[in-house]
Write an enzyme that holds these catalytic residues in place. Structure first.
Site, PDB file in Angstrom:
ATOM      1  N   LYS A  72      -5.854  13.729  -9.627  1.00 22.09           N
ATOM      2  CA  LYS A  72      -7.261  14.856  -9.706  1.00 22.09           C
ATOM      3  C   LYS A  72      -8.320  14.420  -9.451  1.00 22.09           C
ATOM      4  O   LYS A  72      -9.296  14.914  -9.052  1.00 22.09           O
ATOM      5  CB  LYS A  72      -6.787  15.490 -11.160  1.00 22.09           C
ATOM      6  CG  LYS A  72      -5.565  16.352 -11.252  1.00 22.09           C
ATOM      7  CD  LYS A  72      -5.698  17.015 -12.658  1.00 22.09           C
ATOM      8  CE  LYS A  72      -4.334  17.795 -12.731  1.00 22.09           C
ATOM      9  NZ  LYS A  72      -4.414  18.532 -14.056  1.00 22.09           N
ATOM     10  N   ASP A 109      -7.207  24.694 -13.674  1.00 16.58           N
ATOM     11  CA  ASP A 109      -6.868  24.579 -14.987  1.00 16.58           C
ATOM     12  C   ASP A 109      -7.689  25.416 -15.851  1.00 16.58           C
ATOM     13  O   ASP A 109      -7.185  25.922 -16.799  1.00 16.58           O
ATOM     14  CB  ASP A 109      -6.724  23.169 -15.468  1.00 16.58           C
ATOM     15  CG  ASP A 109      -5.563  22.309 -14.708  1.00 16.58           C
ATOM     16  OD1 ASP A 109      -4.772  23.083 -14.493  1.00 16.58           O
ATOM     17  OD2 ASP A 109      -5.572  21.142 -14.375  1.00 16.58           O
TER      18      ASP A 109
END
Length: 279
Positions: A72, A109
């Site tokens: 990420k 997210d």
């Protein structure tokens, strides 16, 4: 313009390990529901060292990528643009390839957490507790920046982790106080508890669930329920699961990659539940 059902496109989830990922199940369910019959979604085990080479080998038929740990942050230098949401936590979990060839990174997210909470009736809280201090905890703070009007207490195992959480709080505009993990049972009295720790970490806290718990957001989904979530439900508290988060963040990914909105939330959730039931 949204792609036609006959436009063959590719997408995938990358990470290491990756065999456990439910993302292919969720995205393929969405493609089936949306009539994107020529779209495919795969999984590739890739670490930080292999990520640049993977990008170099991508052809013109790619629509997007989902990224999990440990990629990420590593993906950011490979992108042409990063959204404000992703930049706020230095974490990208979604890459969309635009028609002009640009690589655009986002983080679904954070809004996925907010959407999962909203689905369970949580629009705003006046305080919250976060269990853990890893990458998911920083995303939790970013989500709380949108819905929490007061203090967030983060329960951590070391002063280094405590400093990290205070740093993220300052950066995200959240009032963060840290406490030692030995006091984590105190967290369970908060109006909203977000558990971001690995499997098994919160099991010992199950016995400390209060008689009238409020809301628990446990980011785990396999195995489910966790001991803490099971005890919480037994006492009548509201529980938001990691599958709720996974589905809501995947909905946003599907919408970005395909150009189709709304993505089929219930079909994706059903596919995820079915896949978990046979594991």
């Amino acid at each position: 313009m949204p792609p036609r059902a006959t436009d063959a496109r590719r997408a995938a989830v990358l990470g290491k390990p990756i065999a456990h990922s439910l993302s292919p199940v969720l995205h393929r369910a969405a493609y089936d529901e949306l009539g994107l019959t020529d779209w495919s979604y795969e999984r590739f085990e890739t670490d930080e060292a292999g990520l640049p080479g993977f990008f170099e080998r991508l052809g013109p038929g790619w629509a997007g990528l989902s990224l999990t740990m440990p990629l990420k942050r590593a993906v950011i230098p490979l992108l042409d643009e990063v959204s404000e949401t992703a930049a706020s936590v230095d974490a990208v979990n979604t890459v969309v390839f635009t028609e002009d060839g640009r690589r655009v990174g986002d983080n679904t997210d954070i809004p996925g957490m907010v959407a999962a909470l909203r689905e369970h009736g949580i629009e705003q809280v006046d305080s919250a507790a976060v269990l853990g201090a890893g990458a998911t905890a920083s995303s939790a703070l970013a989500a709380l920046a949108r819905i929490c009007t007061g203090e967030v207490v983060a329960y951590v195992r070391s002063e280094a982790r405590a400093a990290e959480m205070r740093h993220w709080g300052e950066r995200l505009g959240v009032e963060v106080r840290t406490a030692d993990w030995a006091e984590a049972a105190d967290a369970l009295r908060a109006p909203l508890v977000i558990a971001t720790t690995p499997a098994g970490t919160t099991d010992a806290l199950a016995a400390a669930v209060p008689e009238r718990p409020a809301t628990l957001f446990d980011v785990l989904y396999d195995p489910w329920p966790t001991e803490l979530a099971a005890r919480w439900s037994m006492f009548g508290g509201a529980v938001v699961s990691g599958l709720d988060l996974l589905v809501h963040q995947a909905v946003l990914q599907v919408e970005q990659m395909t150009g189709r909105s709304p993505a089929p939330l219930e079909a994706m959730r059903h596919a995820g539940e079915k896949a978990l039931a046979i594991r």
